[in-house]
Design a protein around this motif. Structure first.
Motif, PDB file in Angstrom:
ATOM      1  N   ASP A 290       0.404  -0.881  -0.084  1.00 58.43           N
ATOM      2  CA  ASP A 290      -0.567  -0.583  -0.426  1.00 58.43           C
ATOM      3  C   ASP A 290       0.315   1.282   0.184  1.00 58.43           C
ATOM      4  O   ASP A 290       0.749   2.350  -0.772  1.00 58.43           O
ATOM      5  N   TYR A 291       1.557   1.290   0.592  1.00 57.90           N
ATOM      6  CA  TYR A 291       3.499   2.410   0.713  1.00 57.90           C
ATOM      7  C   TYR A 291       3.993   2.206   0.095  1.00 57.90           C
ATOM      8  O   TYR A 291       4.725   0.938   1.857  1.00 57.90           O
ATOM      9  N   PHE A 292       4.850   3.039   0.427  1.00 55.94           N
ATOM     10  CA  PHE A 292       6.202   3.066   0.368  1.00 55.94           C
ATOM     11  C   PHE A 292       6.924   4.008   1.036  1.00 55.94           C
ATOM     12  O   PHE A 292       6.492   5.451   0.570  1.00 55.94           O
ATOM     13  N   ILE A 293       8.277   4.154   1.385  1.00 56.69           N
ATOM     14  CA  ILE A 293       8.754   4.996   2.214  1.00 56.69           C
ATOM     15  C   ILE A 293      10.276   4.704   1.623  1.00 56.69           C
ATOM     16  O   ILE A 293      10.746   3.972   1.803  1.00 56.69           O
ATOM     17  N   ILE A 294      10.741   5.780   1.238  1.00 57.63           N
ATOM     18  CA  ILE A 294      12.057   6.515   0.681  1.00 57.63           C
ATOM     19  C   ILE A 294      13.079   7.236   1.653  1.00 57.63           C
ATOM     20  O   ILE A 294      12.609   7.955   1.506  1.00 57.63           O
ATOM     21  N   ALA A 295      14.012   6.833   1.928  1.00 59.64           N
ATOM     22  CA  ALA A 295      14.639   7.910   2.305  1.00 59.64           C
ATOM     23  C   ALA A 295      15.923   7.843   2.504  1.00 59.64           C
ATOM     24  O   ALA A 295      16.416   6.783   2.298  1.00 59.64           O
ATOM     25  N   GLY A 296      16.945   8.678   2.669  1.00 55.74           N
ATOM     26  CA  GLY A 296      18.622   8.612   2.419  1.00 55.74           C
ATOM     27  C   GLY A 296      19.222   9.055   3.929  1.00 55.74           C
ATOM     28  O   GLY A 296      19.011   9.233   4.371  1.00 55.74           O
ATOM     29  N   GLY A 297      20.205   8.028   3.533  1.00 53.58           N
ATOM     30  CA  GLY A 297      21.541   8.656   4.805  1.00 53.58           C
ATOM     31  C   GLY A 297      22.701   8.827   4.112  1.00 53.58           C
ATOM     32  O   GLY A 297      22.852   8.798   3.289  1.00 53.58           O
TER      33      GLY A 297
ATOM     34  N   GLU B  65      16.650  -7.052   3.025  1.00 53.45           N
ATOM     35  CA  GLU B  65      17.487  -6.972   2.603  1.00 53.45           C
ATOM     36  C   GLU B  65      18.626  -5.889   2.328  1.00 53.45           C
ATOM     37  O   GLU B  65      18.621  -4.813   2.616  1.00 53.45           O
ATOM     38  N   GLY B  66      19.988  -5.929   2.240  1.00 55.34           N
ATOM     39  CA  GLY B  66      21.031  -5.468   2.064  1.00 55.34           C
ATOM     40  C   GLY B  66      21.438  -4.770   3.561  1.00 55.34           C
ATOM     41  O   GLY B  66      22.277  -3.373   2.920  1.00 55.34           O
ATOM     42  N   TYR B  67      21.412  -4.941   4.207  1.00 54.92           N
ATOM     43  CA  TYR B  67      21.680  -4.535   5.770  1.00 54.92           C
ATOM     44  C   TYR B  67      23.722  -4.568   5.839  1.00 54.92           C
ATOM     45  O   TYR B  67      24.213  -3.126   6.273  1.00 54.92           O
ATOM     46  N   GLN B  68      23.886  -5.551   5.209  1.00 53.20           N
ATOM     47  CA  GLN B  68      25.314  -5.863   5.245  1.00 53.20           C
ATOM     48  C   GLN B  68      26.536  -4.339   4.619  1.00 53.20           C
ATOM     49  O   GLN B  68      26.798  -3.993   5.497  1.00 53.20           O
ATOM     50  N   SER B  69      25.554  -4.805   3.915  1.00 49.07           N
ATOM     51  CA  SER B  69      26.043  -3.355   2.827  1.00 49.07           C
ATOM     52  C   SER B  69      26.379  -2.333   2.810  1.00 49.07           C
ATOM     53  O   SER B  69      27.067  -1.206   3.659  1.00 49.07           O
ATOM     54  N   GLY B  70      25.126  -1.973   3.337  1.00 48.34           N
ATOM     55  CA  GLY B  70      24.237  -0.342   4.609  1.00 48.34           C
ATOM     56  C   GLY B  70      24.084   0.743   3.165  1.00 48.34           C
ATOM     57  O   GLY B  70      24.103   1.725   3.490  1.00 48.34           O
ATOM     58  N   GLN B  71      24.011   0.061   1.907  1.00 46.14           N
ATOM     59  CA  GLN B  71      23.896   1.166   0.760  1.00 46.14           C
ATOM     60  C   GLN B  71      22.280   1.544  -0.012  1.00 46.14           C
ATOM     61  O   GLN B  71      21.882   2.226   0.243  1.00 46.14           O
ATOM     62  N   TRP B  72      21.973   0.132   0.310  1.00 42.58           N
ATOM     63  CA  TRP B  72      19.996  -0.240  -0.381  1.00 42.58           C
ATOM     64  C   TRP B  72      19.981  -1.042   1.418  1.00 42.58           C
ATOM     65  O   TRP B  72      19.280  -1.918   0.899  1.00 42.58           O
ATOM     66  N   ILE B  73      19.411  -0.730   1.689  1.00 45.04           N
ATOM     67  CA  ILE B  73      18.409  -1.540   2.655  1.00 45.04           C
ATOM     68  C   ILE B  73      16.774  -1.678   2.303  1.00 45.04           C
ATOM     69  O   ILE B  73      15.965  -0.572   2.166  1.00 45.04           O
ATOM     70  N   LEU B  74      16.335  -2.634   2.222  1.00 43.09           N
ATOM     71  CA  LEU B  74      14.771  -2.663   1.787  1.00 43.09           C
ATOM     72  C   LEU B  74      14.535  -3.535   3.095  1.00 43.09           C
ATOM     73  O   LEU B  74      14.919  -4.210   3.299  1.00 43.09           O
ATOM     74  N   LEU B  75      13.062  -3.224   4.099  1.00 48.72           N
ATOM     75  CA  LEU B  75      12.598  -3.705   4.798  1.00 48.72           C
ATOM     76  C   LEU B  75      11.411  -3.478   4.560  1.00 48.72           C
ATOM     77  O   LEU B  75      10.227  -2.837   3.971  1.00 48.72           O
ATOM     78  N   ASP B  76      10.525  -5.285   4.758  1.00 51.97           N
ATOM     79  CA  ASP B  76       9.156  -5.394   3.865  1.00 51.97           C
ATOM     80  C   ASP B  76       8.979  -5.291   4.825  1.00 51.97           C
ATOM     81  O   ASP B  76       8.900  -7.166   5.744  1.00 51.97           O
ATOM     82  N   PHE B  77       7.241  -5.319   4.927  1.00 50.46           N
ATOM     83  CA  PHE B  77       5.851  -5.226   5.763  1.00 50.46           C
ATOM     84  C   PHE B  77       5.066  -5.627   5.572  1.00 50.46           C
ATOM     85  O   PHE B  77       4.301  -5.688   6.214  1.00 50.46           O
TER      86      PHE B  77
ATOM     87  N   VAL C 152       9.685   0.041   3.492  1.00 49.24           N
ATOM     88  CA  VAL C 152      10.697   1.044   3.384  1.00 49.24           C
ATOM     89  C   VAL C 152      11.846   1.014   2.553  1.00 49.24           C
ATOM     90  O   VAL C 152      12.631  -0.304   2.113  1.00 49.24           O
ATOM     91  N   HIS C 153      12.699   1.495   1.993  1.00 51.72           N
ATOM     92  CA  HIS C 153      13.915   1.737   1.245  1.00 51.72           C
ATOM     93  C   HIS C 153      13.993   2.998   1.407  1.00 51.72           C
ATOM     94  O   HIS C 153      14.405   3.985   1.578  1.00 51.72           O
ATOM     95  N   ILE C 154      15.417   2.230   2.548  1.00 52.47           N
ATOM     96  CA  ILE C 154      16.391   3.446   3.211  1.00 52.47           C
ATOM     97  C   ILE C 154      17.977   3.453   2.189  1.00 52.47           C
ATOM     98  O   ILE C 154      18.773   2.039   2.129  1.00 52.47           O
ATOM     99  N   PHE C 155      18.748   4.735   1.699  1.00 53.20           N
ATOM    100  CA  PHE C 155      19.155   4.847   0.266  1.00 53.20           C
ATOM    101  C   PHE C 155      20.330   5.594   1.303  1.00 53.20           C
ATOM    102  O   PHE C 155      20.349   6.284   1.765  1.00 53.20           O
TER     103      PHE C 155
END
Length: 119
Positions: A38-45, A73-85, A90-93
Motif C-alpha cells: 500500500d505504501y513505499f517509504i524512501i529515505a536517505g542517509g 535485504e541489503g543490511y550488511q552493505s548499508g547502501q540500500w536497505i529494503l524492509l518489507d512489512f 521501506v527503502h533506505i539509501f
C-alpha cells in the motif's frame, strides 16, 4: 491488513526515520498502482552507520507496535536497505545510491504524501 493499519505503519516508520535524521523522506501511496504494497517509504542517509541505524529504528518501532518485518535485504552493505512489512515497504539509501536508482521517478504514478497526510 486494512488501509488504516497500513497508514499507521507508514506514520510510525516515517517518525522512526525522522528520529534518526533521515534525509528527504518520501511516502508514496501505491495502493492504486501496485499489488506489492500500500505504501513505499524512501529515505536517505549520509553514511552506512546512519542508514543501518535508521533501519534498526524502523524495525524496532514497528515491532513494538505489533508489525514484524517480513524480510530485510541489503543490511550488511548499508547502501540500500529494503524492509518489507507486507503492506509497507521501506527503502533506505545512501545518498549516491538513492540518486542512481531514483525510485521516486519509477513510482511517480503513486500519490506522494506529506507528513500531515499521515496524521
Amino acid at each position: 491488513m486494512n488501509q488504516e493499519q497500513a497508514k499507521e505503519m507508514a506514520r510510525l516508520a516515517y517518525q522512526a526515520l525522522d528520529d534518526k535524521k533521515g534525509e528527504d523522506i518520501a511516502v508514496i501511496d501505491i495502493n492504486g498502482v501496485s499489488v506489492l504494497a500500500d505504501y513505499f517509504i524512501i529515505a536517505g542517509g549520509s553514511n552506512v552507520n546512519q542508514v543501518q541505524a535508521m533501519a534498526d529504528n524502523v524495525q524496532e518501532t514497528l515491532h513494538k507496535a505489533g508489525y514484524p518485518c517480513k524480510q530485510v535485504e541489503g543490511y550488511q552493505s548499508g547502501q540500500w536497505i529494503l524492509l518489507d512489512f507486507g503492506d509497507l515497504v521501506v527503502h533506505i539509501f545512501s545518498r549516491e545510491d538513492r540518486r542512481f536508482y531514483d525510485l521516486e521517478r519509477i513510482w511517480r504514478d503513486g500519490k506522494f504524501l506529506n507528513r500531515e497526510d499521515l496524521e
